[in-house]
Write a protein that holds these residues in place. Sequence first.
Motif, PDB file in Angstrom:
ATOM      1  N   ALA A   1      26.931  32.420  20.002  1.00 35.10           N
ATOM      2  CA  ALA A   1      26.596  31.217  20.759  1.00 35.10           C
ATOM      3  C   ALA A   1      26.803  31.512  22.243  1.00 35.10           C
ATOM      4  N   PRO A   2      25.997  30.909  23.134  1.00 32.34           N
ATOM      5  CA  PRO A   2      26.112  31.217  24.561  1.00 32.34           C
ATOM      6  C   PRO A   2      27.531  31.088  25.118  1.00 32.34           C
ATOM      7  N   ASP A   3      28.246  30.039  24.735  1.00 36.64           N
ATOM      8  CA  ASP A   3      29.612  29.870  25.250  1.00 36.64           C
ATOM      9  C   ASP A   3      30.500  31.040  24.859  1.00 36.64           C
ATOM     10  N   ASP A   4      30.286  31.570  23.662  1.00 36.13           N
ATOM     11  CA  ASP A   4      31.086  32.701  23.205  1.00 36.13           C
ATOM     12  C   ASP A   4      30.705  33.984  23.941  1.00 36.13           C
ATOM     13  N   VAL A   5      29.425  34.105  24.283  1.00 41.35           N
ATOM     14  CA  VAL A   5      28.984  35.261  25.073  1.00 41.35           C
ATOM     15  C   VAL A   5      29.719  35.286  26.405  1.00 41.35           C
ATOM     16  N   TYR A   6      29.709  34.138  27.106  1.00 41.94           N
ATOM     17  CA  TYR A   6      30.312  34.103  28.441  1.00 41.94           C
ATOM     18  C   TYR A   6      31.830  34.181  28.382  1.00 41.94           C
ATOM     19  N   ALA A   7      32.420  33.671  27.320  1.00 43.17           N
ATOM     20  CA  ALA A   7      33.871  33.802  27.173  1.00 43.17           C
ATOM     21  C   ALA A   7      34.263  35.271  27.113  1.00 43.17           C
ATOM     22  N   ARG A   8      33.439  36.052  26.460  1.00 39.39           N
ATOM     23  CA  ARG A   8      33.713  37.488  26.379  1.00 39.39           C
ATOM     24  C   ARG A   8      33.625  38.135  27.760  1.00 39.39           C
ATOM     25  N   GLY A   9      32.581  37.808  28.530  1.00 40.11           N
ATOM     26  CA  GLY A   9      32.429  38.381  29.862  1.00 40.11           C
ATOM     27  C   GLY A   9      33.504  37.925  30.825  1.00 40.11           C
ATOM     28  N   VAL A  10      33.881  36.650  30.760  1.00 39.59           N
ATOM     29  CA  VAL A  10      34.942  36.141  31.626  1.00 39.59           C
ATOM     30  C   VAL A  10      36.259  36.834  31.300  1.00 39.59           C
ATOM     31  N   ALA A  11      36.506  37.085  30.024  1.00 36.66           N
ATOM     32  CA  ALA A  11      37.728  37.801  29.637  1.00 36.66           C
ATOM     33  C   ALA A  11      37.749  39.207  30.237  1.00 36.66           C
ATOM     34  N   ASP A  12      36.596  39.878  30.276  1.00 35.87           N
ATOM     35  CA  ASP A  12      36.513  41.196  30.902  1.00 35.87           C
ATOM     36  C   ASP A  12      36.864  41.112  32.389  1.00 35.87           C
ATOM     37  N   LEU A  13      36.262  40.150  33.075  1.00 36.72           N
ATOM     38  CA  LEU A  13      36.531  39.984  34.503  1.00 36.72           C
ATOM     39  C   LEU A  13      37.984  39.618  34.770  1.00 36.72           C
ATOM     40  N   GLU A  14      38.560  38.819  33.897  1.00 36.30           N
ATOM     41  CA  GLU A  14      39.947  38.401  34.081  1.00 36.30           C
ATOM     42  C   GLU A  14      40.891  39.601  33.987  1.00 36.30           C
ATOM     43  N   VAL A  15      40.645  40.460  33.036  1.00 32.86           N
ATOM     44  CA  VAL A  15      41.477  41.663  32.898  1.00 32.86           C
ATOM     45  C   VAL A  15      41.362  42.539  34.141  1.00 32.86           C
ATOM     46  N   VAL A  16      40.141  42.745  34.628  1.00 33.09           N
ATOM     47  CA  VAL A  16      39.945  43.555  35.824  1.00 33.09           C
ATOM     48  C   VAL A  16      40.662  42.929  37.016  1.00 33.09           C
ATOM     49  N   SER A  17      40.582  41.612  37.135  1.00 34.20           N
ATOM     50  CA  SER A  17      41.255  40.916  38.228  1.00 34.20           C
ATOM     51  C   SER A  17      42.767  41.126  38.169  1.00 34.20           C
ATOM     52  N   GLU A  18      43.336  41.055  36.978  1.00 38.61           N
ATOM     53  CA  GLU A  18      44.777  41.250  36.832  1.00 38.61           C
ATOM     54  C   GLU A  18      45.179  42.684  37.167  1.00 38.61           C
TER      55      GLU A  18
ATOM     56  N   SER B   1      35.874  32.515  41.872  1.00 34.21           N
ATOM     57  CA  SER B   1      37.179  31.842  41.884  1.00 34.21           C
ATOM     58  C   SER B   1      38.340  32.817  42.036  1.00 34.21           C
ATOM     59  N   ARG B   2      38.067  34.115  41.883  1.00 38.06           N
ATOM     60  CA  ARG B   2      39.104  35.140  41.995  1.00 38.06           C
ATOM     61  C   ARG B   2      38.966  35.856  43.329  1.00 38.06           C
ATOM     62  N   ARG B   3      39.849  35.532  44.251  1.00 35.67           N
ATOM     63  CA  ARG B   3      39.728  36.054  45.611  1.00 35.67           C
ATOM     64  C   ARG B   3      39.806  37.566  45.643  1.00 35.67           C
ATOM     65  N   ASN B   4      40.585  38.154  44.749  1.00 29.13           N
ATOM     66  CA  ASN B   4      40.719  39.613  44.810  1.00 29.13           C
ATOM     67  C   ASN B   4      39.430  40.315  44.370  1.00 29.13           C
ATOM     68  N   LEU B   5      38.689  39.725  43.439  1.00 28.17           N
ATOM     69  CA  LEU B   5      37.417  40.311  43.044  1.00 28.17           C
ATOM     70  C   LEU B   5      36.385  40.192  44.163  1.00 28.17           C
ATOM     71  N   VAL B   6      36.370  39.048  44.819  1.00 22.80           N
ATOM     72  CA  VAL B   6      35.463  38.863  45.958  1.00 22.80           C
ATOM     73  C   VAL B   6      35.835  39.824  47.088  1.00 22.80           C
ATOM     74  N   ARG B   7      37.152  39.966  47.336  1.00 23.80           N
ATOM     75  CA  ARG B   7      37.613  40.865  48.390  1.00 23.80           C
ATOM     76  C   ARG B   7      37.205  42.304  48.092  1.00 23.80           C
ATOM     77  N   HIS B   8      37.382  42.717  46.858  1.00 20.51           N
ATOM     78  CA  HIS B   8      36.997  44.078  46.469  1.00 20.51           C
ATOM     79  C   HIS B   8      35.504  44.284  46.690  1.00 20.51           C
ATOM     80  N   CYS B   9      34.703  43.339  46.271  1.00 17.66           N
ATOM     81  CA  CYS B   9      33.254  43.441  46.389  1.00 17.66           C
ATOM     82  C   CYS B   9      32.846  43.598  47.849  1.00 17.66           C
ATOM     83  N   ASN B  10      33.394  42.767  48.708  1.00 18.16           N
ATOM     84  CA  ASN B  10      33.051  42.821  50.134  1.00 18.16           C
ATOM     85  C   ASN B  10      33.605  44.070  50.812  1.00 18.16           C
ATOM     86  N   ALA B  11      34.820  44.477  50.425  1.00 20.76           N
ATOM     87  CA  ALA B  11      35.437  45.664  51.022  1.00 20.76           C
ATOM     88  C   ALA B  11      34.655  46.926  50.659  1.00 20.76           C
TER      89      ALA B  11
END
Length: 229
Positions: free
Chosen positions: A154-171, A213-223
């Motif tokens: 289901a679409p919500d489950d697809v995005y939950a998986r991707g958000v979990a990936d991004l969350e781990v990278v952010s941490e 919403s994750r400032r460190n991911l945005v900062r990394h992208c811009n840096a």
Amino acid sequence: MITLFSYPGLYGLEDNNPYGLKIYAFLKLCRLPFDHRHTIDVQSAPRGQLPYVVDGELAIGDSDAIIAYLKRRYELTMDSGLSPQQRGQDLLIRRTLDDLYWVMSYSRWRDDRYWPTFRKALLDTHPDVSPEQLETARQYNFQRYHYQGIGRYAPDDVYARGVADLEVVSELLGDKDFVFGPNPGSVDAGLYGFLANIYFYAIDTPLKQFLSSRRNLVRHCNALRAELA
């Protein structure tokens, strides 16, 4: 001269595929001169996939294999100071990004909420690409998603998986500009390939909402983008 073959750009990025942008960023960070050729033709590509590089008589495909080759061939010192633990972390991040790829691709080609925006951006930016070609590519991707498995979520489950990936990278990134310290490494080039292909797109997917919403991911992208200038 190294020649990079990769997909066309979009939204001001040099490649609308995260793996092609990863190699572009790596080459720029290493200050290796190269010619960049955009294509959608994979017939000449090793493994039938983009990106690939041609260096002399050699053609090398797969982004990780390309980076490994370039490090050996040009005796690049990037990543040479990583500890065994950091090298393991590098691998885990790359595998996490491989998982994120499917969610990113799904958001563009499969999700009916975002497909029209993505389609219009491609057609407006690349007039040589026809609506018929995009529809053929879309149907091909539907098959890929089904056999990979994510097309059965289901679409919500697809995005939950991707958000979990991004969350781990952010941490893992924490408050650092780059993953392993003040200077970017190849893992940062890979991370940029994905983050930029979410953050700079005018497509408000759940992935972009979380990343923004994750400032460190945005900062990394811009840096990292600043390092490529």
